[in-house]
Design a protein around this motif. Structure first.
Motif, PDB file in Angstrom:
ATOM      1  N   ALA A 176       0.834  -1.201   0.000  1.00  0.00           N
ATOM      2  CA  ALA A 176       0.000   0.000   0.000  1.00  0.00           C
ATOM      3  C   ALA A 176       0.871   1.255   0.000  1.00  0.00           C
ATOM      4  O   ALA A 176       0.579   2.236  -0.702  1.00  0.00           O
ATOM      5  CB  ALA A 176      -0.934  -0.004   1.207  1.00  0.00           C
ATOM      6  N   LEU A 177       1.955   1.222   0.778  1.00  0.00           N
ATOM      7  CA  LEU A 177       2.855   2.373   0.819  1.00  0.00           C
ATOM      8  C   LEU A 177       3.609   2.511  -0.494  1.00  0.00           C
ATOM      9  O   LEU A 177       3.770   3.626  -1.017  1.00  0.00           O
ATOM     10  CB  LEU A 177       3.840   2.218   1.982  1.00  0.00           C
ATOM     11  CG  LEU A 177       4.788   3.407   2.213  1.00  0.00           C
ATOM     12  CD1 LEU A 177       4.006   4.688   2.504  1.00  0.00           C
ATOM     13  CD2 LEU A 177       5.762   3.109   3.352  1.00  0.00           C
TER      14      LEU A 177
ATOM     15  N   ARG B 263       4.578   5.325  -5.656  1.00  0.00           N
ATOM     16  CA  ARG B 263       4.604   5.234  -7.114  1.00  0.00           C
ATOM     17  C   ARG B 263       3.648   6.257  -7.743  1.00  0.00           C
ATOM     18  O   ARG B 263       3.869   6.731  -8.859  1.00  0.00           O
ATOM     19  CB  ARG B 263       4.244   3.818  -7.553  1.00  0.00           C
ATOM     20  CG  ARG B 263       4.521   3.523  -9.018  1.00  0.00           C
ATOM     21  CD  ARG B 263       4.604   2.042  -9.316  1.00  0.00           C
ATOM     22  NE  ARG B 263       3.524   1.286  -8.705  1.00  0.00           N
ATOM     23  CZ  ARG B 263       3.689   0.407  -7.718  1.00  0.00           C
ATOM     24  NH1 ARG B 263       4.903   0.180  -7.230  1.00  0.00           N
ATOM     25  NH2 ARG B 263       2.679  -0.251  -7.226  1.00  0.00           N
ATOM     26  N   ALA B 264       2.593   6.621  -7.007  1.00  0.00           N
ATOM     27  CA  ALA B 264       1.635   7.621  -7.494  1.00  0.00           C
ATOM     28  C   ALA B 264       2.142   9.050  -7.295  1.00  0.00           C
ATOM     29  O   ALA B 264       1.460  10.000  -7.687  1.00  0.00           O
ATOM     30  CB  ALA B 264       0.296   7.447  -6.797  1.00  0.00           C
ATOM     31  N   GLY B 265       3.320   9.185  -6.700  1.00  0.00           N
ATOM     32  CA  GLY B 265       3.912  10.509  -6.538  1.00  0.00           C
ATOM     33  C   GLY B 265       3.655  11.179  -5.201  1.00  0.00           C
ATOM     34  O   GLY B 265       3.930  12.368  -5.042  1.00  0.00           O
ATOM     35  N   TRP B 266       3.154  10.412  -4.229  1.00  0.00           N
ATOM     36  CA  TRP B 266       2.846  10.988  -2.926  1.00  0.00           C
ATOM     37  C   TRP B 266       3.662  10.335  -1.818  1.00  0.00           C
ATOM     38  O   TRP B 266       3.948   9.145  -1.859  1.00  0.00           O
ATOM     39  CB  TRP B 266       1.363  10.812  -2.599  1.00  0.00           C
ATOM     40  CG  TRP B 266       0.444  11.614  -3.464  1.00  0.00           C
ATOM     41  CD1 TRP B 266      -0.299  11.164  -4.522  1.00  0.00           C
ATOM     42  CD2 TRP B 266       0.178  13.019  -3.357  1.00  0.00           C
ATOM     43  NE1 TRP B 266      -1.011  12.193  -5.075  1.00  0.00           N
ATOM     44  CE2 TRP B 266      -0.749  13.344  -4.379  1.00  0.00           C
ATOM     45  CE3 TRP B 266       0.614  14.028  -2.497  1.00  0.00           C
ATOM     46  CZ2 TRP B 266      -1.227  14.644  -4.566  1.00  0.00           C
ATOM     47  CZ3 TRP B 266       0.136  15.313  -2.671  1.00  0.00           C
ATOM     48  CH2 TRP B 266      -0.775  15.614  -3.693  1.00  0.00           C
ATOM     49  N   VAL B 267       4.011  11.131  -0.822  1.00  0.00           N
ATOM     50  CA  VAL B 267       4.593  10.663   0.430  1.00  0.00           C
ATOM     51  C   VAL B 267       3.503  10.829   1.484  1.00  0.00           C
ATOM     52  O   VAL B 267       2.886  11.891   1.583  1.00  0.00           O
ATOM     53  CB  VAL B 267       5.834  11.502   0.813  1.00  0.00           C
ATOM     54  CG1 VAL B 267       6.290  11.193   2.226  1.00  0.00           C
ATOM     55  CG2 VAL B 267       6.960  11.262  -0.184  1.00  0.00           C
ATOM     56  N   HIS B 268       3.227   9.792   2.263  1.00  0.00           N
ATOM     57  CA  HIS B 268       2.101   9.839   3.202  1.00  0.00           C
ATOM     58  C   HIS B 268       2.318  10.851   4.319  1.00  0.00           C
ATOM     59  O   HIS B 268       1.450  11.668   4.628  1.00  0.00           O
ATOM     60  CB  HIS B 268       1.846   8.445   3.791  1.00  0.00           C
ATOM     61  CG  HIS B 268       0.582   8.334   4.577  1.00  0.00           C
ATOM     62  ND1 HIS B 268       0.469   8.799   5.870  1.00  0.00           N
ATOM     63  CD2 HIS B 268      -0.629   7.817   4.257  1.00  0.00           C
ATOM     64  CE1 HIS B 268      -0.762   8.568   6.321  1.00  0.00           C
ATOM     65  NE2 HIS B 268      -1.441   7.972   5.354  1.00  0.00           N
TER      66      HIS B 268
ATOM     67  N   SER C 221      11.368   8.578   5.043  1.00  0.00           N
ATOM     68  CA  SER C 221      10.766   8.752   6.374  1.00  0.00           C
ATOM     69  C   SER C 221       9.478   7.943   6.489  1.00  0.00           C
ATOM     70  O   SER C 221       9.131   7.462   7.578  1.00  0.00           O
ATOM     71  CB  SER C 221      10.509  10.236   6.674  1.00  0.00           C
ATOM     72  OG  SER C 221       9.577  10.815   5.781  1.00  0.00           O
ATOM     73  N   ASP C 222       8.769   7.755   5.375  1.00  0.00           N
ATOM     74  CA  ASP C 222       7.601   6.875   5.379  1.00  0.00           C
ATOM     75  C   ASP C 222       8.000   5.437   5.689  1.00  0.00           C
ATOM     76  O   ASP C 222       7.314   4.730   6.438  1.00  0.00           O
ATOM     77  CB  ASP C 222       6.917   6.906   4.010  1.00  0.00           C
ATOM     78  CG  ASP C 222       5.841   7.973   3.890  1.00  0.00           C
ATOM     79  OD1 ASP C 222       5.599   8.716   4.872  1.00  0.00           O
ATOM     80  OD2 ASP C 222       5.228   8.065   2.804  1.00  0.00           O
TER      81      ASP C 222
END
Length: 283
Positions: A131-132, A137-142, A206-207
């Motif tokens: 999931a992370l 891959r979608a360009g986001w850091v949670h 960091s995620d």
């Protein structure tokens, strides 16, 4: 249910997009009220569940009022589910599909029982890492990975609560600075930056650290770094910045992998995709 501030009622704008048949208060704290709302299609009698998030300024952070709309924008970039949002008198609100299932921490509760020798499920860890990896891959850091934000269903893990995510452009009207997350899962470089400047830039690295800390506490009950529960945030963050993290006591290959995810230097940590690959090989 978690409540520490008076809950905000469901705003009228929500009623323009869904018609509640029932509603249950889930949480109200730190500038956010969350309701679980069920609707019913009169023709099919099918019931759907939604999370209605209502943001308002908290005692310490005004940006919590913008969080529901900020998250809604991010979700629309990565998911096909219908997401709604809007404004109300104190802030913003959003409506999104409800994700059913226990949190990672709840699901792994038996592993924390005294005397338990059970090894945490590799497939659970793999679905969390997947999931992370998909999010990265979608360009986001949670920016706020924690066990409560990993919802475990029969189809795998879902990462929720993306209001703090960074990576792609967010409309200026709902954006706000990143000032760290729940300290229990902060990487050393995040805690260090928040202590020095009040803000930080979350990264894929960091995620991964936060996921490692989430796996560790869910399996063992121990936070990645020792500090008093009642200590001020600054003291807790200083303990994380100074390190080292607690020894990882998860047995076997999963423990070795979590230890690698908690490396002090971001460059020494595996990526989320590499975590997936290592878990697949260990299955």
């Amino acid at each position: 249910m978690t409540t520490s501030t008076p809950p905000r009622a469901i705003p009228g704008g929500v009623l323009n997009v869904i018609t509640p048949q029932s509603q249950r208060l889930v949480m109200s704290r730190r500038g956010s009220t969350v309701w679980r709302v069920e609707t019913e299609d009169p023709e099919t009698e099918k019931t759907d569940a939604y999370a209605v998030k209502v943001g308002f300024p908290s005692e310490t952070h005004a940006h919590t009022a913008l969080a529901p709309s900020r998250e809604a924008y991010i979700l629309r970039t990565i998911r096909t589910n219908v997401i709604h949002d809007g404004e109300w008198a104190e802030g913003t609100w959003s409506v999104q599909p409800w994700h059913s299932g226990p949190s990672l921490y709840s699901k792994w509760g038996p592993h924390r029982a005294p005397g338990s020798s059970a090894v945490p499920n590799f497939m659970d860890a793999l679905s969390c890492a997947a999931a992370l990896s998909d999010l990265h891959r979608a360009g986001w850091v949670h920016g706020d990975v924690q066990p409560a934000h990993l919802i475990m269903s029969e189809s795998g893990a879902t990462l929720i609560d993306l209001a703090l995510a960074r990576g792609r452009t967010v409309p200026e009207g709902v954006d706000f600075p990143y000032r760290g997350c729940l300290v229990h899962y902060e990487a050393p470089e995040i805690s260090r930056s928040v202590l020095e400047s009040g803000t930080a830039v979350p990264t894929c690295e960091s995620d991964v650290y936060a996921l490692g800390a989430s796996l560790m506490i869910s399996a063992t009950g121990w936070r990645h770094v020792a500090y008093p529960d009642e200590a001020p945030r600054e003291v807790q963050r200083q303990a994380i910045a100074d390190g080292p993290h607690r020894p990882v006591t998860i047995p076997g290959e999963l423990g070795k992998l979590v230890n690698a995810m908690l490396m002090p230097s971001p460059a020494d940590r595996p990526t989320a995709a590499e975590v997936c690959d290592a878990l697949c090989l260990a299955l």
